[in-house]
Design a protein around this motif. Structure first.
Motif, PDB file in Angstrom:
ATOM      1  N   LYS A 401       2.132  -2.886 -14.960  1.00  0.00           N
ATOM      2  CA  LYS A 401       1.064  -1.904 -14.821  1.00  0.00           C
ATOM      3  C   LYS A 401       1.588  -0.671 -14.100  1.00  0.00           C
ATOM      4  CE  LYS A 401      -2.628  -5.373 -14.306  1.00  0.00           C
ATOM      5  NZ  LYS A 401      -3.736  -5.829 -13.433  1.00  0.00           N
ATOM      6  N   LEU A 402       0.923   0.451 -14.328  1.00  0.00           N
ATOM      7  CA  LEU A 402       1.104   1.644 -13.521  1.00  0.00           C
ATOM      8  C   LEU A 402      -0.188   1.858 -12.741  1.00  0.00           C
ATOM      9  CD1 LEU A 402       2.807   4.109 -16.037  1.00  0.00           C
ATOM     10  CD2 LEU A 402       3.891   2.919 -14.135  1.00  0.00           C
ATOM     11  N   ILE A 403      -0.063   2.082 -11.459  1.00  0.00           N
ATOM     12  CA  ILE A 403      -1.233   2.300 -10.616  1.00  0.00           C
ATOM     13  C   ILE A 403      -1.175   3.724 -10.082  1.00  0.00           C
ATOM     14  CG2 ILE A 403      -2.486   1.565  -8.552  1.00  0.00           C
ATOM     15  CD1 ILE A 403      -1.353  -1.236  -9.029  1.00  0.00           C
ATOM     16  N   VAL A 404      -2.236   4.481 -10.352  1.00  0.00           N
ATOM     17  CA  VAL A 404      -2.309   5.876  -9.927  1.00  0.00           C
ATOM     18  C   VAL A 404      -3.414   6.001  -8.889  1.00  0.00           C
ATOM     19  CG1 VAL A 404      -2.589   8.270 -10.663  1.00  0.00           C
ATOM     20  CG2 VAL A 404      -1.593   6.598 -12.252  1.00  0.00           C
ATOM     21  N   MET A 405      -3.072   6.598  -7.752  1.00  0.00           N
ATOM     22  CA  MET A 405      -4.067   6.830  -6.710  1.00  0.00           C
ATOM     23  C   MET A 405      -4.132   8.320  -6.414  1.00  0.00           C
ATOM     24  SD  MET A 405      -3.329   3.615  -4.142  1.00  0.00           S
ATOM     25  CE  MET A 405      -4.877   3.805  -3.253  1.00  0.00           C
ATOM     26  N   LEU A 406      -5.340   8.818  -6.216  1.00  0.00           N
ATOM     27  CA  LEU A 406      -5.555  10.224  -5.911  1.00  0.00           C
ATOM     28  C   LEU A 406      -5.347  10.463  -4.413  1.00  0.00           C
ATOM     29  CD1 LEU A 406      -8.749  10.931  -8.058  1.00  0.00           C
ATOM     30  CD2 LEU A 406      -6.345  10.891  -8.753  1.00  0.00           C
ATOM     31  N   PRO A 407      -5.159  11.710  -4.005  1.00  0.00           N
ATOM     32  CA  PRO A 407      -4.936  11.984  -2.580  1.00  0.00           C
ATOM     33  C   PRO A 407      -6.011  11.381  -1.683  1.00  0.00           C
ATOM     34  CG  PRO A 407      -4.444  13.937  -3.857  1.00  0.00           C
ATOM     35  CD  PRO A 407      -5.029  12.940  -4.820  1.00  0.00           C
ATOM     36  N   ARG A 408      -5.553  10.754  -0.596  1.00  0.00           N
ATOM     37  CA  ARG A 408      -6.394  10.157   0.453  1.00  0.00           C
ATOM     38  C   ARG A 408      -7.253   9.003  -0.073  1.00  0.00           C
ATOM     39  NH1 ARG A 408      -5.121  15.098   1.361  1.00  0.00           N
ATOM     40  NH2 ARG A 408      -4.615  15.855   3.446  1.00  0.00           N
ATOM     41  N   GLN A 409      -6.768   8.329  -1.069  1.00  0.00           N
ATOM     42  CA  GLN A 409      -7.511   7.199  -1.627  1.00  0.00           C
ATOM     43  C   GLN A 409      -7.019   5.891  -1.015  1.00  0.00           C
ATOM     44  OE1 GLN A 409      -7.304   6.845  -5.952  1.00  0.00           O
ATOM     45  NE2 GLN A 409      -9.524   6.817  -6.031  1.00  0.00           N
ATOM     46  N   LYS A 410      -7.934   4.947  -0.893  1.00  0.00           N
ATOM     47  CA  LYS A 410      -7.612   3.649  -0.313  1.00  0.00           C
ATOM     48  C   LYS A 410      -7.969   2.538  -1.298  1.00  0.00           C
ATOM     49  CE  LYS A 410     -10.281   4.602   3.281  1.00  0.00           C
ATOM     50  NZ  LYS A 410     -10.433   6.069   3.272  1.00  0.00           N
ATOM     51  N   HIS A 411      -7.244   1.428  -1.206  1.00  0.00           N
ATOM     52  CA  HIS A 411      -7.549   0.223  -1.976  1.00  0.00           C
ATOM     53  C   HIS A 411      -7.743  -0.898  -0.962  1.00  0.00           C
ATOM     54  CE1 HIS A 411      -7.295  -2.978  -4.956  1.00  0.00           C
ATOM     55  NE2 HIS A 411      -7.309  -2.069  -5.899  1.00  0.00           N
ATOM     56  N   PRO A 412      -8.936  -1.496  -0.875  1.00  0.00           N
ATOM     57  CA  PRO A 412      -9.262  -2.377   0.254  1.00  0.00           C
ATOM     58  C   PRO A 412      -8.523  -3.722   0.220  1.00  0.00           C
ATOM     59  CG  PRO A 412     -11.091  -2.254  -1.294  1.00  0.00           C
ATOM     60  CD  PRO A 412     -10.078  -1.272  -1.768  1.00  0.00           C
ATOM     61  N   TYR A 413      -8.623  -4.432   1.345  1.00  0.00           N
ATOM     62  CA  TYR A 413      -7.978  -5.738   1.517  1.00  0.00           C
ATOM     63  C   TYR A 413      -8.416  -6.719   0.427  1.00  0.00           C
ATOM     64  CZ  TYR A 413      -5.145  -6.458   5.735  1.00  0.00           C
ATOM     65  OH  TYR A 413      -4.131  -6.504   6.652  1.00  0.00           O
ATOM     66  N   HIS A 414      -7.423  -7.385  -0.186  1.00  0.00           N
ATOM     67  CA  HIS A 414      -7.696  -8.392  -1.207  1.00  0.00           C
ATOM     68  C   HIS A 414      -6.469  -9.279  -1.366  1.00  0.00           C
ATOM     69  CE1 HIS A 414      -5.488  -5.295  -3.371  1.00  0.00           C
ATOM     70  NE2 HIS A 414      -5.244  -6.164  -4.338  1.00  0.00           N
ATOM     71  N   PHE A 415      -6.638 -10.384  -2.092  1.00  0.00           N
ATOM     72  CA  PHE A 415      -5.487 -11.204  -2.453  1.00  0.00           C
ATOM     73  C   PHE A 415      -5.734 -11.783  -3.845  1.00  0.00           C
ATOM     74  CE2 PHE A 415      -8.331 -14.370  -0.586  1.00  0.00           C
ATOM     75  CZ  PHE A 415      -8.179 -15.479  -1.431  1.00  0.00           C
ATOM     76  N   HIS A 416      -4.680 -12.333  -4.427  1.00  0.00           N
ATOM     77  CA  HIS A 416      -4.756 -12.970  -5.742  1.00  0.00           C
ATOM     78  C   HIS A 416      -4.329 -14.427  -5.595  1.00  0.00           C
ATOM     79  CE1 HIS A 416      -4.951  -8.851  -7.178  1.00  0.00           C
ATOM     80  NE2 HIS A 416      -3.796  -8.611  -6.564  1.00  0.00           N
ATOM     81  N   LYS A 417      -5.049 -15.317  -6.241  1.00  0.00           N
ATOM     82  CA  LYS A 417      -4.687 -16.735  -6.184  1.00  0.00           C
ATOM     83  C   LYS A 417      -3.578 -17.079  -7.180  1.00  0.00           C
ATOM     84  CE  LYS A 417      -9.115 -18.595  -4.542  1.00  0.00           C
ATOM     85  NZ  LYS A 417     -10.253 -19.499  -4.849  1.00  0.00           N
ATOM     86  N   LYS A 418      -3.623 -16.442  -8.351  1.00  0.00           N
ATOM     87  CA  LYS A 418      -2.700 -16.830  -9.419  1.00  0.00           C
ATOM     88  C   LYS A 418      -1.497 -15.896  -9.549  1.00  0.00           C
ATOM     89  CE  LYS A 418      -6.569 -18.630 -12.167  1.00  0.00           C
ATOM     90  NZ  LYS A 418      -7.301 -18.530 -13.459  1.00  0.00           N
ATOM     91  N   LYS A 419      -1.641 -14.668  -9.127  1.00  0.00           N
ATOM     92  CA  LYS A 419      -0.654 -13.641  -9.461  1.00  0.00           C
ATOM     93  C   LYS A 419       0.267 -13.327  -8.291  1.00  0.00           C
ATOM     94  CE  LYS A 419      -1.990  -9.297  -9.953  1.00  0.00           C
ATOM     95  NZ  LYS A 419      -2.532  -8.030 -10.517  1.00  0.00           N
ATOM     96  N   GLU A 420       1.557 -13.212  -8.601  1.00  0.00           N
ATOM     97  CA  GLU A 420       2.546 -12.661  -7.682  1.00  0.00           C
ATOM     98  C   GLU A 420       2.955 -11.303  -8.228  1.00  0.00           C
ATOM     99  OE1 GLU A 420       7.259 -13.388  -7.006  1.00  0.00           O
ATOM    100  OE2 GLU A 420       5.974 -15.147  -6.660  1.00  0.00           O
ATOM    101  N   GLU A 421       3.043 -10.288  -7.370  1.00  0.00           N
ATOM    102  CA  GLU A 421       3.296  -8.932  -7.856  1.00  0.00           C
ATOM    103  C   GLU A 421       4.346  -8.231  -7.000  1.00  0.00           C
ATOM    104  OE1 GLU A 421      -0.561  -7.121  -7.767  1.00  0.00           O
ATOM    105  OE2 GLU A 421      -0.943  -7.783  -5.716  1.00  0.00           O
ATOM    106  N   THR A 422       5.124  -7.372  -7.675  1.00  0.00           N
ATOM    107  CA  THR A 422       6.125  -6.552  -7.011  1.00  0.00           C
ATOM    108  C   THR A 422       5.840  -5.099  -7.351  1.00  0.00           C
ATOM    109  OG1 THR A 422       7.829  -8.265  -7.042  1.00  0.00           O
ATOM    110  CG2 THR A 422       8.567  -5.992  -6.824  1.00  0.00           C
ATOM    111  N   PHE A 423       5.749  -4.268  -6.315  1.00  0.00           N
ATOM    112  CA  PHE A 423       5.473  -2.851  -6.497  1.00  0.00           C
ATOM    113  C   PHE A 423       6.764  -2.045  -6.322  1.00  0.00           C
ATOM    114  CE2 PHE A 423       1.488  -4.380  -4.252  1.00  0.00           C
ATOM    115  CZ  PHE A 423       0.755  -4.521  -5.420  1.00  0.00           C
ATOM    116  N   GLN A 424       6.882  -0.971  -7.104  1.00  0.00           N
ATOM    117  CA  GLN A 424       7.938   0.010  -6.891  1.00  0.00           C
ATOM    118  C   GLN A 424       7.317   1.399  -6.947  1.00  0.00           C
ATOM    119  OE1 GLN A 424      11.249   0.281  -9.706  1.00  0.00           O
ATOM    120  NE2 GLN A 424      12.584   0.983  -8.055  1.00  0.00           N
ATOM    121  N   LEU A 425       7.492   2.162  -5.862  1.00  0.00           N
ATOM    122  CA  LEU A 425       6.925   3.500  -5.819  1.00  0.00           C
ATOM    123  C   LEU A 425       7.743   4.427  -6.699  1.00  0.00           C
ATOM    124  CD1 LEU A 425       4.838   5.442  -4.616  1.00  0.00           C
ATOM    125  CD2 LEU A 425       6.406   5.847  -2.707  1.00  0.00           C
ATOM    126  N   LEU A 426       7.079   5.076  -7.658  1.00  0.00           N
ATOM    127  CA  LEU A 426       7.749   5.990  -8.581  1.00  0.00           C
ATOM    128  C   LEU A 426       7.624   7.439  -8.144  1.00  0.00           C
ATOM    129  CD1 LEU A 426       6.604   4.445 -11.998  1.00  0.00           C
ATOM    130  CD2 LEU A 426       8.634   3.887 -10.644  1.00  0.00           C
TER     131      LEU A 426
END
Length: 510
Positions: A401-426
């Motif tokens: 996936k590509l995740i795009v966030m606008l200036p000063r945007q937040k994504h709140p606390y959460h977790f996933h039971k099934k998914k493991e994920e690795t992020f790379q800042l582009l």
């Protein structure tokens, strides 16, 4: 301590224009220091160090027929003289800079406390010297005159590997440089190829040329270098060195270019510009009599100049608005009829416009088949504070996936039971909080979140990061905030067919 900034730095190269005389060198520094203070700019005075006992082969020191050697020998100063000159630079409030042409000179730079090291174009492939410079922990400015792009790539790669703080200079090593050889488009090339570096312009054109500095600034150069000195009855300058009066005019030309170019970001229009534009806009007029409470469609109005004070503009008209009072045919409709509260469709359109702008700026392109989701944890009206746009490129046994966030945007606390994920800042900036610990990512950094780990993230100026994970499953995000957890998925997620459909739907309903 804040890292040294190269931005808008003027480098005044003394070179051999001290003429081998300490007092003349001190006068050059004083006269150009006055010009710098007059304009209130950041400037550095640059020396050139060569340890002539070893720099010139013993068999050639007395030769008069070899270019440069006689002048180097005739204008040599002692180290004590240079220490006095460095002190004079600091007294003038300027940065001390030096170009070493041999390894011994690098050590002397460090001993004298000179702040910045400059790599000359002729030394930009001198790897014994470059290795010594890269490991000094000093800011470094590197000229690239005569280098192929593959050699510049190697330079950048090596100095990045050494974690050096450095900048690149476009330079043409012709003295003086004729206008047709200046190649200022190379500034664009270097900025696009190395977007994280400050790019400058080391100039050798005729000192009365005031055009190049403005063009270079407009193209994004932020360091400006030229040779300086002054003439006396005994000492004459070469054709590419500037007097204090010429440096004065040169900096003035730069300041004018800076004012003309303006800011780096979009700002609201000047009120005079807005008034000028409104004088050319069309207003909305009743085509027929309209009664209070009547729904107004486009066929009942027409658009024409002039746009009157307080009138609804043609751009703000949307069919289906309700008349608050009676209107006679030919009279202007009130500006209060503009629907200032956007519909969800309009909000989605504006969000995706900004997302597309960020992707364009980051030079990231998405395929037509990619699925687009707007994640708005507290509703579309609060999206600019909480949320993200998630673009799913592929979802199989692995997911990207590509995740795009606008200036000063937040994504709140959460977790996933099934998914493991690795992020790379582009592109941009993002800070991830995992189990109460925050990590700020730089472009290229990688961060892994395992299943069951609480995490959240936010951005200051906006970002794009890639998520590579195991298979994505709907309803596998579990939020700390119970208000989010209780909302049905369709109330906190908006699925889009594709970008074109968003554009089409908004246009059709206006």
């Amino acid at each position: 301590m804040k890292p040294f900034t190269f931005e808008n730095l003027f480098v005044l190269d003394l070179a051999n224009n001290h003429q081998g005389e300490l007092e003349h060198g001190l006068s050059v520094i004083e006269k150009h220091g006055e010009v710098v203070k007059k304009h209130g700019v950041r400037a550095g005075l640059k020396f050139q160090f060569r340890q002539l006992d070893t720099f010139i082969h013993p068999d050639f020191k007395e030769r008069k027929d070899i270019n440069h050697i006689p002048r180097f020998v005739e204008t040599a100063l002692s180290l004590d003289d240079y220490e006095e000159l460095v002190d004079a630079v600091h007294r003038q409030g300027m940065v001390s800079i030096c170009t070493p042409f041999d390894e011994e000179s690098v050590d002397i730079i460090l001993e004298m406390g000179i702040e910045v090291i400059k790599v000359a174009s002729c030394s930009a492939s001198d790897w014994p010297l470059l290795r010594k410079i890269a490991q000094t922990n000093r800011p470094v400015i590197i000229s690239t005159g005569g280098l192929s792009m593959s050699k510049i790539d190697r330079l950048v790669s090596y100095f990045e590997y050494e974690k050096a703080h450095f900048a690149l200079m476009h330079c043409v090593a012709l003295y003086p440089t004729p206008p047709e050889k200046t190649e200022l488009n190379q500034i664009d090339l270097l900025k696009n190829r190395f977007p994280s570096l400050t790019i400058g312009f080391s100039t050798h054109e005729h000192p009365d040329n005031l055009v190049n500095v403005g063009i270079a600034y407009g193209k994004g150069a932020r360091i400006f270098e030229r040779h300086v000195g002054f003439e006396t009855d005994r000492h004459k300058l070469n054709k590419y060195s500037s007097t204090p009066e010429q440096v004065d005019r040169w900096i003035t030309a730069w300041q004018q270019a800076q004012a003309i170019c303006g800011g780096d970001y979009r700002v609201p229009a000047d009120p005079a510009e807005t008034a000028s534009l409104r004088s050319l806009m069309r207003g909305v007029y009743a085509r027929q009599n309209i009664s209070a409470g009547e729904t107004i469609e486009q066929g009942q109005v027409f658009f024409a100049m002039p746009l009157q004070e307080g009138q609804l503009t043609s751009g703000d008209f949307v069919g289906g608005i309700t008349a608050a009072r009676d209107y006679q045919a030919g009279v202007p409709l009130d500006g209060s009829l503009a629907n200032l509260e956007p519909r969800d469709q309009d909000r989605i359109f504006q969000i995706m416009l900004q997302v597309k702008g960020i992707l364009n700026q980051a030079r990231i392109f998405i395929g037509r088949e990619s699925a687009i989701e707007i994640s708005h944890h507290y509703g579309l009206e609060h999206f600019r504070e909480f949320g993200a746009v998630i673009i799913t490129c592929i979802n199989r046994s692995y997911c990207k996936k590509l995740i795009v966030m606008l200036p000063r945007q937040k994504h709140p606390y959460h977790f996933h039971k099934k998914k493991e994920e690795t992020f790379q800042l582009l592109w941009g900036d993002v800070e991830i909080e995992l189990a109460g610990k925050r990590t700020k990512l730089e472009p290229g950094d990688i961060f892994t979140v395992l299943g069951g780990e609480w995490h959240k993230f936010h951005t200051l100026d906006g970002c794009v990061f890639e998520e590579v994970s195991t298979t994505h499953f709907d309803n596998d995000s579990f939020y700390e905030d119970e208000r989010i957890a209780k909302l049905p998925r369709e109330q906190r997620k908006t699925q889009l067919d594709n970008w074109e459909s968003v554009t089409r739907d908004v246009i059709r309903t206006r």
